[in-house]
Design a protein around this motif. Structure first.
Motif: not given
Lengths: 159, 402
Positions: A77, A81-82, A120, A84-87
């Motif tokens: 997770d 989640e980390r 990234k 997922a934060r990238f636009s």
């Protein structure tokens, strides 16, 4: 599936009054149920399916397959989640099989995406390996066939 | 000498006229009333047609794919006259499961080239010249011509709005004579969307038994009922033997063009139909039978999906008709709404023609389906939601202009 959701899944533009006519309910009742599902986070977003091939501006999508080290407490997770934060990231999914995460990325060019992955994603703690698959052509998205097909004809009046 | 005789003989011969060589029943048969409308609509650009008596869905891909694969394997030969055994088994199993009636797949079922062929065979196999068959109207356009072509005499029975177009036993009894051999039932009904209740059928059963009739039951829309399951005359106690069930995959599985139907019933009746079928048709098309088998074996989900979509459209369309002032009872089966136009002082045909010319919406005037259909329109909702909504808008404008 919930009958209102089934209609919205196919057409996000369906209005409460249209849905009410299809289901034989009142408009108010449908509007209230939709609101409840929005509040509960069941309905997360209303989107438009775009056939990018028809646009001049270049949009590139890629599917990344990531191998990820399992964390003792957070499993997959934390890293998922980390990411997922990238636009740039459109979707993140935990998958079965040879890899752990499947990530869809959107960029302006292949180079764009390649740099994004290298700078990234790959360096993230827990990401052990990445494999980038660029999408070359999309045939079907969200249940809609995108390639042009002639519509089969029916006779205009039949008994 | 010989030549002269020939010349003399030919002198008295009538000029060739192909029309003199047409069978009398065929010559006297009026063309289908639907034909005229077809021609009118075909010429009109931008018309929305609610006149189509078939699903707008294309046959599900898995069915088409199974047929293509079978062709690749080279399965292009005849099948048995009765049809492929696997297909007969699959249909008998489904009928046993869904309706609780067991039919023997060797003796009691025949695969036909569409239900149309089954209807034709049923009348030809059971009627002697001059014998009668009772046909409730309004109904599909083929029954009366088929009876006449079989040498029989059609006796039509009107059905009425006050009974939501369910045929009434006393109306049938009134038309039965000592020459009557059979009663045709076609429920769920084209064009009205009516379905029968168990008690309607039980009343009919008394008339059928008293007069020793066969029931020829066209159930091609059986899978398409909403809120209530279809009930067949054959499901009544003791009525299986008296009933010929005619059904097919055209409407339920969106397979109209494949032409696959079937007849189920007493071995003597099905055997007689098979006799005609073997000489006139030999067998239903093999590739279509293969597709039908695939649909029977794994087409249930797609079928339910299509039925659900029809049900949504039905609600949308029927409530829309009532809203704009076209009074319509709730159709519980098939994919037709049958609104009344009586309060406008126009005949069905006048209404339909003006609606077509003035607002470019094509519907079929009810009188095409029998005299008792006069004053009504058949509107098919087997078309997209967008078209239905647009059609309702145009119909509303038309009605306001009257």
């Amino acid at each position: 599936m919930h009958e209102i959701l089934e209609i919205l899944y196919e057409n996000a533009k369906a209005t409460p009054s249209e849905i009410a006519a299809l289901l034989g309910k009142s408009e108010e009742e449908v509007a209230r149920e939709i609101k409840e599902m929005e509040d509960a986070g069941i309905i997360r977003k209303y989107i438009t399916l775009i056939n990018w091939e028809k646009l001049d501006q270049s949009v590139v999508f890629a599917v990344l397959e990531l191998k990820v080290a399992l964390q003792r407490k957070t499993g997959y997770d934390a890293v998922a989640e980390r990411i997922a934060r990238f636009s740039e990231v459109e979707s993140v999914r935990l998958i079965s099989g040879g890899h752990d995460l499947s990530v869809t990325v959107r960029g302006k060019s292949m180079k764009d995406i390649a740099y994004f992955v290298a700078e990234k994603i790959a360096p993230l703690d827990g990401v052990q390996s990445t494999c980038t698959h660029f999408i070359l052509k999309s045939y079907k998205e969200h249940g809609a066939i995108l390639t042009e097909q002639p519509k089969p004809e029916r006779l205009v009046i039949t008994p | 000498m010989k030549q002269q005789t020939k010349k003399q003989r030919l002198k008295n011969v009538l000029p060739w006229n192909a029309k003199d060589h047409i069978n009398q029943s065929v010559r006297d048969m009026p063309p289908s009333g639907i034909r005229k409308f077809f021609d009118l609509v075909s010429e009109m650009k931008g018309a929305i047609s609610l006149g189509v008596g078939e699903p707008d869905f294309v046959t599900p891909w898995h069915v088409r794919e199974a047929c293509i694969y079978s062709l690749e394997l080279g399965n292009t030969h005849y099948t048995s006259n009765k049809g492929m055994l696997e297909l007969r088994e699959a249909i008998c199993q489904e009928v046993s499961r869904d309706m609780g009636i067991d039919f023997d797949c060797n003796e009691e079922i025949l695969i036909t080239t569409g239900v149309s062929e089954a209807v034709d065979l049923a009348f030809r196999a059971t009627l002697n010249p001059g014998e009668e068959a009772v046909v409730p109207e309004p109904c599909y356009v083929a029954y009366t011509p088929d009876i006449i072509l079989a040498g029989g005499v059609p006796k039509t029975v009107p059905t009425r709005l006050e009974n939501e177009f369910r045929v009434q036993a006393e109306d049938v009894a009134r038309r039965v004579t000592e020459k009557t051999r059979s009663l045709l039932l076609s429920y769920p009904n084209n064009p009205t969307g009516a379905i029968m209740t168990r008690s309607d059928l039980e009343d009919l059963a008394d008339v059928v038994v008293e007069n020793d009739l066969i029931v020829i039951s066209d159930e091609v829309y059986a899978e398409l009922t909403y809120s209530k399951s279809h009930i067949s005359f054959a499901q009544l106690e003791g009525m299986k033997e008296r009933t010929l069930i005619l059904n097919g995959l055209s409407k339920s599985h969106a397979m109209t063009g494949w032409r696959i139907g079937y007849a189920m019933g007493d071995p003597a009746l099905v055997g007689a139909m098979t006799k005609i079928h073997q000489y006139t048709m030999l067998c239903a098309p093999t590739m279509a039978q293969v597709a039908a088998l695939e649909a029977m074996q794994s087409g249930k989900d797609e079928m339910l999906h299509m039925r659900h979509e029809y049900d949504l459209r039905r609600r949308l369309f029927v409530s829309g008709l009532n809203r704009i002032g076209l009074d319509c009872f709730e159709p519980k089966g098939a994919f037709y709404a049958f609104p009344s136009v009586q309060r406008f002082g126009l005949s069905s045909e006048e209404f339909a023609e003006r609606l077509l010319y003035e607002q470019k919406v094509a519907v079929v005037p009810g009188n095409v389906f029998g005299e008792s259909g006069e004053g009504f329109l058949r509107c098919s909702y087997a078309t997209s939601r967008e078209e239905l909504i647009e059609a309702l808008d145009r119909m509303e404008i038309f009605i306001k202009s009257l």
